[in-house]
Write a protein that holds these residues in place. Sequence first.
Motif, short mmCIF file in Angstrom:
data_model
loop_
_atom_site.label_atom_id
_atom_site.label_comp_id
_atom_site.label_asym_id
_atom_site.label_seq_id
_atom_site.Cartn_x
_atom_site.Cartn_y
_atom_site.Cartn_z
N UNK A 82 0.83 -1.20 0.00
CA UNK A 82 0.00 0.00 0.00
C UNK A 82 0.87 1.25 0.00
N UNK A 83 0.29 2.32 -0.51
CA UNK A 83 0.90 3.64 -0.38
C UNK A 83 -0.17 4.58 0.13
N UNK A 84 -0.05 4.94 1.39
CA UNK A 84 -0.97 5.91 1.99
C UNK A 84 -0.43 7.30 1.71
N UNK A 85 -1.24 8.12 1.08
CA UNK A 85 -0.81 9.45 0.70
C UNK A 85 -1.72 10.47 1.38
N UNK A 86 -1.14 11.28 2.23
CA UNK A 86 -1.88 12.29 2.97
C UNK A 86 -1.42 13.68 2.56
N UNK A 87 -2.26 14.66 2.89
CA UNK A 87 -1.92 16.06 2.60
C UNK A 87 -1.45 16.22 1.15
N UNK A 88 -2.21 15.69 0.25
CA UNK A 88 -1.83 15.71 -1.16
C UNK A 88 -1.79 17.12 -1.72
N UNK A 89 -0.86 17.31 -2.63
CA UNK A 89 -0.65 18.61 -3.26
C UNK A 89 -0.85 18.46 -4.77
#
Length: 131
Positions: A82-89
């Motif tokens: 998995x790749x958890x991506x937060x605060x995406x820009x």
Amino acid sequence: QVQFVESGGGLVQPGGSLRLSCQASGFSSNYYAIAWLRQAPGKEREGVSCIKPNSHGGSAYYPDSVKGRFTISRDSAKNTVYLQMNNLEPEDTATYYCAAGDALFRLCVMDIGPVRDYRYWGQGTQVTVSS
């Protein structure tokens, strides 16, 4: 038949989150270094994370551009990374690929390592960050 299938991409607003999945079949990803790479139109492919097999410490690498926002993990039982991506820009907008390689002395050491050493690739999933 070896397959590596990504999912979880989509459209998200800036500051939002997505979790990408990469499920392997036909081989056990548990013994491989797994990397997530991305490529935006007109830009070079960029490695955004990698993780070593648990048998080699399971350590992860992130470049400064995503450190603190992205987290890579694996579920050995599900043969999935998995790749958890937060605060995406908006700058995170790209097609994201997962890849697996077994040259463990070269891959995911100080960075994701030589891209040519990743043997199995997924088809890619699109991530678009826009308001």
